[in-house]
Design a protein around this motif. Structure first.
Motif, PDB file in Angstrom:
ATOM      1  N   PRO A   1       0.822  -1.211   0.000  1.00 42.66           N
ATOM      2  CA  PRO A   1       0.000   0.000   0.000  1.00 42.66           C
ATOM      3  C   PRO A   1       0.860   1.267   0.000  1.00 42.66           C
ATOM      4  O   PRO A   1       1.999   1.269   0.491  1.00 42.66           O
ATOM      5  N   ARG A   2       0.293   2.326  -0.541  1.00 45.82           N
ATOM      6  CA  ARG A   2       0.998   3.609  -0.535  1.00 45.82           C
ATOM      7  C   ARG A   2       1.099   4.129   0.895  1.00 45.82           C
ATOM      8  O   ARG A   2       0.189   3.957   1.704  1.00 45.82           O
ATOM      9  N   ALA A   3       2.219   4.747   1.184  1.00 41.78           N
ATOM     10  CA  ALA A   3       2.445   5.307   2.518  1.00 41.78           C
ATOM     11  C   ALA A   3       2.469   6.828   2.427  1.00 41.78           C
ATOM     12  O   ALA A   3       2.625   7.402   1.339  1.00 41.78           O
ATOM     13  N   ASN A   4       2.309   7.482   3.553  1.00 41.39           N
ATOM     14  CA  ASN A   4       2.317   8.944   3.613  1.00 41.39           C
ATOM     15  C   ASN A   4       3.758   9.434   3.778  1.00 41.39           C
ATOM     16  O   ASN A   4       4.319   9.384   4.869  1.00 41.39           O
ATOM     17  N   TYR A   5       4.329   9.912   2.694  1.00 39.67           N
ATOM     18  CA  TYR A   5       5.730  10.363   2.715  1.00 39.67           C
ATOM     19  C   TYR A   5       5.925  11.626   3.547  1.00 39.67           C
ATOM     20  O   TYR A   5       7.057  12.038   3.812  1.00 39.67           O
ATOM     21  N   PHE A   6       4.831  12.228   3.951  1.00 43.60           N
ATOM     22  CA  PHE A   6       4.919  13.463   4.741  1.00 43.60           C
ATOM     23  C   PHE A   6       4.745  13.198   6.234  1.00 43.60           C
ATOM     24  O   PHE A   6       4.748  14.131   7.029  1.00 43.60           O
ATOM     25  N   ASP A   7       4.617  11.928   6.601  1.00 47.41           N
ATOM     26  CA  ASP A   7       4.512  11.541   8.010  1.00 47.41           C
ATOM     27  C   ASP A   7       5.910  11.475   8.606  1.00 47.41           C
ATOM     28  O   ASP A   7       6.706  10.607   8.230  1.00 47.41           O
ATOM     29  N   PRO A   8       6.244  12.361   9.552  1.00 42.20           N
ATOM     30  CA  PRO A   8       7.601  12.379  10.103  1.00 42.20           C
ATOM     31  C   PRO A   8       7.955  11.115  10.885  1.00 42.20           C
ATOM     32  O   PRO A   8       9.134  10.830  11.097  1.00 42.20           O
ATOM     33  N   ASN A   9       6.938  10.351  11.275  1.00 46.11           N
ATOM     34  CA  ASN A   9       7.181   9.149  12.088  1.00 46.11           C
ATOM     35  C   ASN A   9       7.189   7.860  11.262  1.00 46.11           C
ATOM     36  O   ASN A   9       7.401   6.779  11.824  1.00 46.11           O
ATOM     37  N   LEU A  10       6.968   7.967   9.964  1.00 44.80           N
ATOM     38  CA  LEU A  10       6.929   6.769   9.129  1.00 44.80           C
ATOM     39  C   LEU A  10       8.324   6.189   8.921  1.00 44.80           C
ATOM     40  O   LEU A  10       9.247   6.890   8.502  1.00 44.80           O
TER      41      LEU A  10
END
Length: 298
Positions: free
Chosen positions: A73-82
């Motif tokens: 699945p696509r992930a949120n590249y703007f999530d600082p905790n990813l």
């Protein structure tokens, strides 16, 4: 055939489900969102609500299937905790274990151009690792589907086109970009899922090969900017730009490395040695109409 699809109602999975359902196959679609259930059922498919990060759910979903389609699945590249590497690795390992435990014998895994590389491929390096893990499964026939650059990734350039009147990136310009439509990927996956295979294979899928300049011209004509230019930027300039709009720095670095590998030819080495016998049906000029519609709404 009884076929299980991951990817919910995404850009590939939705047309894939349509394709397979129209041919009379028994389709189930895994989605993490209960709200998608009714729309999934409208596709003549069964909704399996749960997460691909849940191994027990995944194993149960795969059990009894004739074939499964697996994607990250696509992930949120703007999530600082990813932690993108950990996220990708966990799901890849879950697929491998669920396939082994469920006994499913036919699999298509959505990998990527550049998955042959063990390093210098940026954010897609994990696909090399996942392919290696899946390759170790015995008595399972697997197609590693390696699409090229997605048309819809061009949507990310709408802000700079509107603000500066250009497309700017550390790839493209005078070099060739092999583009692909999600619809063409879906058609190729449907073909693989329903075709017997003994062992493992890699299949590339692309729709059209264009330079960055040709890409900009086609998009420009569609949005009423026939002089739209594709400007080549440095790796550092691209990195600075991605971080400036809020992307997690580590992921931005991985994107820049991937783009640089596309520009210098490393990413496409294996693709050009094994390019598809036929390109997909959806050309950029067709996709540009959709691009223009979204461009005009923003």
């Amino acid at each position: 055939m009884k076929i299980i699809l991951t990817g919910s109602l995404g850009n590939i999975s939705k047309p894939l489900a349509n394709n397979l359902a129209q041919k009379g196959h028994d389709i189930s679609i895994i989605s993490s969102k209960v709200k998608n259930q009714s729309e999934i059922e409208k596709l003549d498919a069964k909704a399996l609500i749960g997460s691909v990060e849940d191994l027990d759910f995944l194993t149960e979903s795969f059990t009894g299937a004739d074939a499964v389609y697996c994607m990250i699945p696509r992930a949120n590249y703007f999530d600082p905790n990813l932690d993108l590497d950990a996220f990708t690795r966990k799901i890849g390992n879950n697929y491998a274990e669920a396939i082994a435990k469920s006994g499913v014998k036919r699999v298509v895994f959505l990998s990527s151009i550049g998955a042959h590389l063990e390093k210098n491929s940026g954010i897609i390096q994990r696909y090399n690792e996942i392919e290696s893990v899946l390759n170790k499964l015995s008595d399972v026939s697997i197609t590693f589907m390696r699409p090229t650059s997605f048309y819809y990734n061009l949507l990310a350039y709408i802000p700079i086109i509107k603000n500066q009147g250009i497309i700017a990136a550390n790839y493209g310009a005078d070099s060739i970009i092999p583009w692909v439509s999600p619809n063409d990927i879906a058609d190729a996956i449907a073909e693989e899922l329903t075709t017997p295979l003994d062992g493992k294979k890699v299949r590339y899928v692309a729709s059209e090969e264009l330079s960055g300049h040709e890409t900009a011209r086609i998009l420009g004509e569609a949005i009423g900017k026939p002089d739209l230019k594709w400007i080549l930027t440095t790796d550092q300039e691209t990195l600075n730009g991605l971080i400036a709009v809020g992307m997690q720095p580590k992921i931005a670095e991985g994107l820049v490395e991937m783009y640089a590998a596309l520009y210098n030819g490393l990413l496409g080495e294996d693709y050009y040695q094994n390019r598809p016998a036929e390109m997909g049906k959806t050309k950029l000029a067709t996709y540009a109409k959709e691009f223009a519609s979204i461009y005009n709404q923003k």
